[in-house]
Design an enzyme around this catalytic site. Structure first.
Site, short mmCIF file in Angstrom:
data_model
loop_
_atom_site.label_atom_id
_atom_site.label_comp_id
_atom_site.label_asym_id
_atom_site.label_seq_id
_atom_site.Cartn_x
_atom_site.Cartn_y
_atom_site.Cartn_z
N CYS A 1 0.82 -1.14 0.00
CA CYS A 1 0.02 0.02 0.04
C CYS A 1 0.75 1.15 -0.10
O CYS A 1 2.23 1.29 0.07
CB CYS A 1 -0.90 0.17 1.22
N GLY B 1 -0.74 0.75 -4.95
CA GLY B 1 -2.10 0.37 -4.70
C GLY B 1 -3.26 1.04 -5.44
O GLY B 1 -3.43 2.37 -5.56
N ASN C 1 0.63 0.52 5.71
CA ASN C 1 1.22 -0.20 4.64
C ASN C 1 1.84 -1.36 5.18
O ASN C 1 2.84 -1.07 6.10
CB ASN C 1 1.98 0.74 3.85
N GLY C 2 1.45 -2.73 4.75
CA GLY C 2 2.33 -3.81 5.57
C GLY C 2 1.35 -4.75 5.89
O GLY C 2 0.32 -4.78 5.44
N TYR D 1 10.92 -4.37 -7.05
CA TYR D 1 9.67 -4.09 -7.92
C TYR D 1 8.78 -2.75 -7.57
O TYR D 1 8.20 -2.31 -8.44
CB TYR D 1 8.84 -5.52 -7.83
P1 5GP Z 1 4.15 -13.75 -12.78
O1 5GP Z 1 3.67 -13.46 -13.93
O2 5GP Z 1 5.68 -14.55 -12.92
O3 5GP Z 1 3.48 -14.24 -11.73
O4 5GP Z 1 4.73 -12.25 -12.10
C1 5GP Z 1 5.88 -11.50 -12.66
C2 5GP Z 1 5.34 -10.41 -13.13
O5 5GP Z 1 4.78 -9.61 -11.93
C3 5GP Z 1 6.47 -9.38 -13.29
O6 5GP Z 1 6.22 -8.54 -14.45
C4 5GP Z 1 6.48 -8.45 -12.23
O7 5GP Z 1 6.80 -7.12 -12.75
C5 5GP Z 1 5.19 -8.56 -11.52
N1 5GP Z 1 5.28 -8.53 -9.98
C6 5GP Z 1 6.33 -9.08 -9.23
N2 5GP Z 1 5.88 -8.91 -7.84
C7 5GP Z 1 4.78 -8.30 -7.99
C8 5GP Z 1 3.99 -7.99 -6.73
O8 5GP Z 1 4.23 -8.12 -5.73
N3 5GP Z 1 2.72 -7.22 -6.92
C9 5GP Z 1 2.60 -7.03 -8.58
N4 5GP Z 1 1.20 -6.52 -8.72
N5 5GP Z 1 3.29 -7.41 -9.47
C10 5GP Z 1 4.54 -8.06 -9.21
MG MG Z 2 6.02 -6.47 -14.48
#
Ligand code: 5GP
Ligand code: MG
Length: 489
Positions: free
Chosen positions: A19, A45, A120-121, A260
């Site tokens: 968040c 978020g 957040n958390g 990320y």
């Molecule tokens: P996958 O499709 O392998 O499950 O997730 C990888 C993709 O999700 C990558 O493009 C990465 O940028 C994104 N991603 C990685 N961690 C997170 C996260 O915690 N939340 C979200 N929304 N996207 C994530």
């Molecule tokens: Mg991505």
């Protein structure tokens, strides 16, 4: 905070979220600045957002499902949300209905007066606390872990507000950044490892609290410092005061902010997120080279690492995938079916940059493998001669428990398959991950070197900084389920 499914099973998929939080004290139209700050933090978020404000007498709050820009636009939000103190929250979750009762800031009426809280958390002993309190007759209004803190403040029998707040914080564990507000003060708190980020800024005479520096830049505020791990800050008319909630606090912020979460233009722990991500790509090129014609990022999160990879190798960087910005992040689609579709809705192949070429795709991470599988197929269908895939972070083998959306171990592809098996599953000519040492190198640190600043890298190593109390007690199965309440806004 966590969504309702958190209370069904803390180990299950789709429970966690990242968040964004923001707060400002001592400025006219505080809520308008909060709306701007939240807009800058929108990447943290997208499911719901809320703002609370006060003029010292009356509290105002407005909470909505959806984006900040769709809800706090048009007429100046501070016409409705009056006052010189304001806090706000962006909510991100992956599961089920986000019901309005869980949308933050949460507001409550305490002995010490009105109090609004944004979080957040994730609190890793929230359910245990909740269970104990409910047994004693407490009535919870939401299903969020955040509310446990409010109950703990309310149950502290004596002292000023801040003593009660610190006392409550001491009873919760996990990763958290809190921003709260009473009628005359703004408060901020960070967990004892500083897992989730929170920083202090200044705008003229006003003070700001925010998850990331990009929110300060948005309103032209100046960065002062981070809230320290285990620190509680209180901002009122007299300025800023600091309290130590955890004397034994140790700094171990989460590396995933670099991988990320944080926006590339943010500065996290003194380092430019963009530069760190580029260095991840450079190091990735050294560790897992490939003979290819073109480097293509998986947008947007793979872009800085792909630039680093290209600069390191001299192989051209091209935008071979175009992202449609009008769909949310892939992960906010709740079901696998829709998540799969989301990938198609989000990315299109830029055929001219791909046809007949040996392509190397760079993404920040591989979680389930959903995005990478779809993207690889798309690139092949666009006529690539070879497709190689690189993850600018190490294999994610362990779920997060501190506020990041990270599925159960069963769904984490790297937790279950070898490099060879994943290469086959993704149908790529080669697959490579950054090493954990490489990740630390990119941040300018030495991995596990004594005296070097440490991070929490539990997603890659399984080394969790705190006990995972609710998870270990295997709470919340079957009859422990809480009700869903669907409210119409
Ligand atoms: P996958 O499709 O392998 O499950 O997730 C990888 C993709 O999700 C990558 O493009 C990465 O940028 C994104 N991603 C990685 N961690 C997170 C996260 O915690 N939340 C979200 N929304 N996207 C994530
Ligand atoms: Mg991505």
């Amino acid at each position: 905070m966590s969504n309702p499914s958190c209370w069904i099973d803390p180990n299950q998929d789709k429970i966690r979220e990242e968040c964004g939080v923001f707060g400002i004290f001592g400025i006219k139209n505080a809520a308008s600045l909060t709306a701007l700050g939240l807009h800058a933090l929108q990447h943290r978020g997208q499911e719901a957002c809320g703002i609370a404000s006060t003029d010292g007498k009356i509290f105002h709050t407005e909470r909505h499902l959806g984006l900040v820009g769709d809800n706090f636009t048009g007429e100046d939000p501070s016409e409705r949300l009056k006052g010189h103190i304001s806090i706000g929250h962006n909510r991100y979750s992956t599961a089920g209905p986000t019901t309005l009762r869980n949308v933050q800031p949460l507001f409550s009426e305490l002995h010490t007066g009105g109090f609004a809280l944004a979080h957040n958390g994730h609190i890793t002993n929230a359910y245990t606390i909740r269970e104990q309190l409910v047994e004693k007759g407490a009535i919870f209004q939401s299903t969020s872990d955040t509310e446990a803190v409010i109950h703990l403040i309310a149950r502290t029998k004596s002292g000023e507000f801040i003593d009660r707040f610190v006392n409550a914080i001491r009873q919760v564990d996990g990763g958290y950044a809190f921003v709260g507000m009473t009628k005359d003060k703004l408060v901020g708190a960070r967990d004892r490892f500083g897992i989730r980020p929170l920083l202090i800024g200044r705008l003229g005479d006003a003070y700001v609290l925010a998850s990331e520096t990009c929110a300060l830049d948005m309103i032209d505020a100046e960065f002062i410092r981070e809230v320290d791990p285990g620190e509680v800050v209180v901002i009122n008319e007299d300025g800023i005061r600091s309290f130590t909630a955890f004397p034994n606090a140790r700094r171990r912020p989460c590396v995933f902010e670099f991988v990320y979460f944080a926006r590339p233009d943010s500065v996290v722990h003194g380092k430019s997120v963009y530069e760190v991500r580029k260095r991840m790509g450079m190091r990735l090129a050294q560790e897992t080279p490939a003979d290819v014609d073109v480097i293509i990022p998986v947008p947007d999160s793979g872009v800085p690492a792909a630039i680093g990879f290209s600069q390191e190798t001299g192989t051209p960087f091209e935008l071979g995938i175009i992202r449609n910005h009008y769909v949310g992040r892939t992960f906010i689609q709740p079901t696998q079916q829709i998540r799969d579709m989301g990938v198609r809705l989000k990315h299109s192949a830029n055929r001219r940059m791909i046809e007949g070429k040996r392509v190397l795709l760079v993404d920040d991470s591989i979680v389930r493998g959903t995005t990478s599988t779809k993207i690889v197929r798309m690139i092949k269908a666009a006529g690539a001669k070879e497709v190689h895939f690189r993850s600018a972070s190490p294999p994610i083998k362990y779920p997060d428990h501190y506020g990041i959306d990270m599925p159960t171990k069963q769904k984490l592809i790297a937790a279950n398959y070898s490099l060879e098996a994943m290469t086959e599953m993704l149908e790529v000519d080669s697959l490579g991950f950054l090493s954990i040492e490489g990740l630390y190198w990119a941040m300018g640190e030495d991995y596990r070197k004594e005296d070097a600043p440490q991070y929490t890298d539990h997603c890659f190593t399984g080394d969790y900084p705190t006990p995972l109390i609710d998870r270990d007690r295997k709470l919340l199965n079957g009859d422990k389920q809480l009700s869903f309440l669907i409210e119409v806004a």
